[in-house]
Design a protein around this motif. Structure first.
Motif, PDB file in Angstrom:
ATOM      1  N   ASP A 217       0.829  -1.210   0.000  1.00  0.00           N
ATOM      2  CA  ASP A 217       0.000   0.000   0.000  1.00  0.00           C
ATOM      3  C   ASP A 217       0.863   1.260   0.000  1.00  0.00           C
ATOM      4  OD1 ASP A 217      -2.466  -1.265  -0.057  1.00  0.00           O
ATOM      5  OD2 ASP A 217      -2.678  -1.325   2.127  1.00  0.00           O
ATOM      6  N   ASP A 218       1.870   1.283   0.872  1.00  0.00           N
ATOM      7  CA  ASP A 218       2.752   2.457   0.958  1.00  0.00           C
ATOM      8  C   ASP A 218       3.533   2.656  -0.341  1.00  0.00           C
ATOM      9  OD1 ASP A 218       1.899   2.935   3.513  1.00  0.00           O
ATOM     10  OD2 ASP A 218       3.653   2.030   4.494  1.00  0.00           O
ATOM     11  N   PHE A 219       4.057   1.561  -0.898  1.00  0.00           N
ATOM     12  CA  PHE A 219       4.845   1.654  -2.120  1.00  0.00           C
ATOM     13  C   PHE A 219       4.007   2.190  -3.282  1.00  0.00           C
ATOM     14  CE2 PHE A 219       6.076  -0.425  -6.135  1.00  0.00           C
ATOM     15  CZ  PHE A 219       7.325   0.160  -6.315  1.00  0.00           C
ATOM     16  N   LEU A 220       2.823   1.655  -3.452  1.00  0.00           N
ATOM     17  CA  LEU A 220       1.979   2.069  -4.577  1.00  0.00           C
ATOM     18  C   LEU A 220       1.469   3.496  -4.388  1.00  0.00           C
ATOM     19  CD1 LEU A 220      -0.044  -1.206  -5.245  1.00  0.00           C
ATOM     20  CD2 LEU A 220       1.807  -0.224  -6.610  1.00  0.00           C
ATOM     21  N   ARG A 221       1.242   3.890  -3.151  1.00  0.00           N
ATOM     22  CA  ARG A 221       0.800   5.268  -2.900  1.00  0.00           C
ATOM     23  C   ARG A 221       1.878   6.270  -3.301  1.00  0.00           C
ATOM     24  NH1 ARG A 221       0.540   5.266   2.468  1.00  0.00           N
ATOM     25  NH2 ARG A 221       2.610   6.222   2.562  1.00  0.00           N
ATOM     26  N   ASP A 222       3.134   5.906  -3.056  1.00  0.00           N
ATOM     27  CA  ASP A 222       4.232   6.848  -3.343  1.00  0.00           C
ATOM     28  C   ASP A 222       4.827   6.668  -4.739  1.00  0.00           C
ATOM     29  OD1 ASP A 222       3.904   7.713  -0.742  1.00  0.00           O
ATOM     30  OD2 ASP A 222       5.429   6.358   0.074  1.00  0.00           O
ATOM     31  N   LEU A 223       4.382   5.653  -5.471  1.00  0.00           N
ATOM     32  CA  LEU A 223       5.012   5.338  -6.756  1.00  0.00           C
ATOM     33  C   LEU A 223       4.911   6.486  -7.756  1.00  0.00           C
ATOM     34  CD1 LEU A 223       6.472   3.187  -8.439  1.00  0.00           C
ATOM     35  CD2 LEU A 223       4.223   2.338  -9.160  1.00  0.00           C
TER      36      LEU A 223
END
Length: 246
Positions: A217-223
């Motif tokens: 979730d964190d990775f995709l939010r910041d991608l």
């Protein structure tokens, strides 16, 4: 003379009883069949994909039928038998409305089968099937093909079940960004983003699922905000490893 009076009184009571029944019948007939109390509207609450037309068809409901003749328990049973519906309640709203409150059984992922494609809900139940691939808004599970399964059946593949369990832990925004979850090996899972340049997300073993789902979730939010192109991210380690594209 006394006997004659009793007969007359009995006759009067019978006559009054008949009049009373006729009046009751007229009142009931008025409320049941008067146009004011016929079904004109279906109020649908909680639906995202199902339409009023779907509810009318599945529930065997007809606009214009007397609302007091609608048996809500039977309508509820018919709607509950539709695999697209997880739960439903039905009630009349006088004078002319039927309120249907439902929770849809949502497709969580798609998987290839021997005759096309299957949509699976969170529990691994097959809720739809089709021959040609549709525009997907849900992840496709690859690396496993289902045989001899049809709408209403349950998936019995343990790896697929674990993938569905993992996908449930992601937020809706993350799910919309994942196009594929590939079973590379029995204990190794890789996901791909639905972006112009697909980014590989190495989930690895389906363990520490709460932790890995949070990291995804964190990775995709910041991608999108990342100024560098990412080739892949690996969540097999305690600290995620990000490989930038060359």
């Amino acid at each position: 003379m006394a006997k004659i009076k009793r007969v007359r009184r009995s006759g009067r009571r019978l006559f009054k009883g008949i009049i009373f029944l006729l009046i009751c019948g007229a009142i009931i007939g008025f409320f049941v069949y008067v146009p004011f109390f016929t079904l004109k509207n279906v109020k649908l609450i909680g639906a995202e994909r199902l339409t009023v037309e779907d509810i009318l068809k599945v529930g065997d409901i007809y606009i214009g039928e007397p609302i007091f003749e609608l048996e809500t328990d039977k309508v509820t049973t018919r709607l509950s038998n539709d695999l697209r519906i997880e739960s439903v309640t039905v009630r009349r709203i006088v004078p002319n409305t039927l309120e249907v409150t439902l929770k849809e059984r949502k497709p969580l992922a798609t998987i290839i089968c021997d005759y096309g494609y299957l949509d699976l809900d969170k529990n691994g139940k097959i809720i739809d099937s089709y021959k040609n691939l549709r525009e997907m808004k849900i992840p496709m599970i690859t690396g496993s093909q289902v045989q001899d399964k049809y709408i209403g059946d349950d998936i019995d593949d343990d790896i697929v079940k674990k993938i569905l369990e993992f996908l449930q832990k992601l937020n809706a925004e993350s799910l919309n960004k994942i196009s594929e979850v590939a079973i590379v090996a029995a204990d190794y899972i890789v996901a791909y983003t639905d972006t112009e340049r697909a980014v590989q997300i190495r989930i690895g073993k389906l363990e520490r699922m709460d932790e890995k789902a949070h990291l995804v979730d964190d990775f995709l939010r910041d991608l999108d905000a990342n100024p560098h192109e990412v080739e892949y991210v690996d969540f097999n380690y305690t600290a995620p490893f990000i490989k930038l594209a060359q």
